[in-house]
Design a protein around this motif. Structure first.
Motif, PDB file in Angstrom:
ATOM      1  N   PRO A 244       0.819  -1.196   0.058  1.00  0.00           N
ATOM      2  CA  PRO A 244       0.104   0.202   0.101  1.00  0.00           C
ATOM      3  C   PRO A 244       0.867   1.226  -0.036  1.00  0.00           C
ATOM      4  N   PHE A 245       1.752   1.112   0.923  1.00  0.00           N
ATOM      5  CA  PHE A 245       2.935   2.227   0.824  1.00  0.00           C
ATOM      6  C   PHE A 245       4.338   1.885   1.774  1.00  0.00           C
ATOM      7  N   LEU A 271      11.723   9.814 -10.493  1.00  0.00           N
ATOM      8  CA  LEU A 271      12.209  10.715 -11.656  1.00  0.00           C
ATOM      9  C   LEU A 271      11.642   9.911 -12.984  1.00  0.00           C
ATOM     10  N   LEU A 272      11.368   8.585 -12.824  1.00  0.00           N
ATOM     11  CA  LEU A 272      10.928   7.771 -13.832  1.00  0.00           C
ATOM     12  C   LEU A 272       9.471   7.690 -13.929  1.00  0.00           C
ATOM     13  N   ARG A 273       8.967   8.263 -12.896  1.00  0.00           N
ATOM     14  CA  ARG A 273       7.333   8.338 -12.612  1.00  0.00           C
ATOM     15  C   ARG A 273       6.797   6.717 -12.610  1.00  0.00           C
ATOM     16  N   LYS A 274       7.749   6.218 -11.632  1.00  0.00           N
ATOM     17  CA  LYS A 274       7.419   4.885 -11.124  1.00  0.00           C
ATOM     18  C   LYS A 274       7.013   4.783  -9.562  1.00  0.00           C
ATOM     19  N   VAL A 275       7.408   5.884  -9.021  1.00  0.00           N
ATOM     20  CA  VAL A 275       7.132   5.949  -7.655  1.00  0.00           C
ATOM     21  C   VAL A 275       6.737   7.147  -7.244  1.00  0.00           C
ATOM     22  N   LYS A 276       5.610   7.337  -6.323  1.00  0.00           N
ATOM     23  CA  LYS A 276       5.474   8.913  -5.640  1.00  0.00           C
ATOM     24  C   LYS A 276       5.613   9.098  -4.338  1.00  0.00           C
ATOM     25  N   LYS A 277       6.013  10.182  -3.980  1.00  0.00           N
ATOM     26  CA  LYS A 277       6.383  10.419  -2.682  1.00  0.00           C
ATOM     27  C   LYS A 277       5.219  11.353  -1.904  1.00  0.00           C
ATOM     28  N   TYR A 288       3.565   2.991  -5.059  1.00  0.00           N
ATOM     29  CA  TYR A 288       3.851   2.679  -6.526  1.00  0.00           C
ATOM     30  C   TYR A 288       2.978   3.692  -7.469  1.00  0.00           C
ATOM     31  N   PHE A 289       3.669   4.196  -8.545  1.00  0.00           N
ATOM     32  CA  PHE A 289       2.718   5.034  -9.304  1.00  0.00           C
ATOM     33  C   PHE A 289       2.621   4.510 -10.588  1.00  0.00           C
TER      34      PHE A 289
END
Length: 295
Positions: A244-245, A271-277, A288-289
């Protein structure tokens, strides 16, 4: 091997246990206890690397940290003995307790875990994890009935059945069985883990308190009686994808890297838009993004 160096203790196998794997772990935790939250990360790593050898039964214990914490808030309301109160199933089954007897509320989270377990062991484990995430990362009150129900929604179990089971005699009985097992195994520290092998006639080994990761691995090898084969961890993105996070500390524990190393890898994935903070109050965690899902 000198077992005493790992603070182990022999103990009798509970009659109700059954498992398809060679080793069964009884894990005693308090859902509101910070060391138990840290331990859950270590246990997650243990399952990833050696989960082919064992299964886990979680026993929630709202006895030590929780009672102390609540006593600070309302000492006059918590002068009762924990075991005596928890054993009064006729009282705990009363629907009006959610409103009329708030001094009993530390037990609701434990009973909710039992209610989720009635829909299967995996449901119970997932529910416990969700409770801890709500409490430690989102700072929710996991003794509130609506929060408990929301946790059930998020792990996709049957909500109507879960709500009914919150006050079911079956959930109460399961909770009482946990109390009995806790007493029989003389659990005095939280978290604690008791190992049993497939021969129920043999005694188990108990590890009191929070020990190093290698301690749990060595005891597993001792009980299994054969050299263990360590599985490879999934790559970082694959792991995050099915959580979930996650937090940097959690990833650092699982992958045995420094926080700085993990943070650098996360920045690359962002930066690769695979994960978000995500920043929630004073907590920072990562998800996970899936950019392809954005229209």
């Amino acid at each position: 091997m000198n077992d005493k160096q790992y603070k182990t203790e022999s103990i009798i196998h509970p009659k109700q246990t059954c498992t398809k794997k060679s080793i069964e772990l009884y894990v005693f935790i308090d859902p509101l206890c910070k060391p138990c939250w840290d331990f859950s990360t270590l246990l997650k790593k243990f399952h990833l690397e050696y989960g082919q050898y064992f299964s886990s039964t979680y026993v929630p214990v709202n006895r030590y940290y929780t009672t102390k914490k609540l006593l600070e808030k309302r000492p006059s309301h918590l002068s009762f003995v924990w075991e005596k109160t928890a054993s009064r199933s006729d009282i705990l089954c009363d629907d009006h307790l959610w409103i009329d007897n708030k001094e009993l509320y530390p037990y609701y989270s434990a009973i909710a875990i039992k209610a989720a377990e009635l829909q299967g062991r995996i449901a119970g484990v997932n529910y416990l994890k969700k409770l801890q995430e709500y409490y430690f990362l989102l700072d929710y009150d996991i003794t509130d009935k609506e929060v408990l129900i929301q946790c059930a929604r998020e792990i996709n179990i049957d909500i109507h059945e879960f709500i009914e089971d919150l006050h079911s005699p079956l959930s109460i009985k399961a909770f009482q069985c946990d109390i009995k097992v806790t007493k029989e195994m003389n659990i005095t520290e939280i978290p604690s883990v008791v190992y049993f092998n497939e021969n129920i006639e043999e005694e188990g080994l108990k590890i009191n308190g929070f020990e190093s990761y290698q301690t749990y691995v060595k005891i597993l090898e001792l009980m299994h009686r054969e050299k263990l084969i360590k599985r490879d961890l999934p790559d970082l993105l694959e792991f995050i994808k099915f959580q979930p996070f996650v937090t940097i500390n959690e990833l650092s524990t699982i992958y045995e890297k420094t926080n700085q190393q993990i943070e650098l890898e996360l920045k690359k994935l962002i930066l690769l838009r695979k994960v978000k903070k995500i920043v929630q109050a004073e907590n920072i965690y990562y998800q996970y993004f899936d950019s392809q899902s954005i229209v």
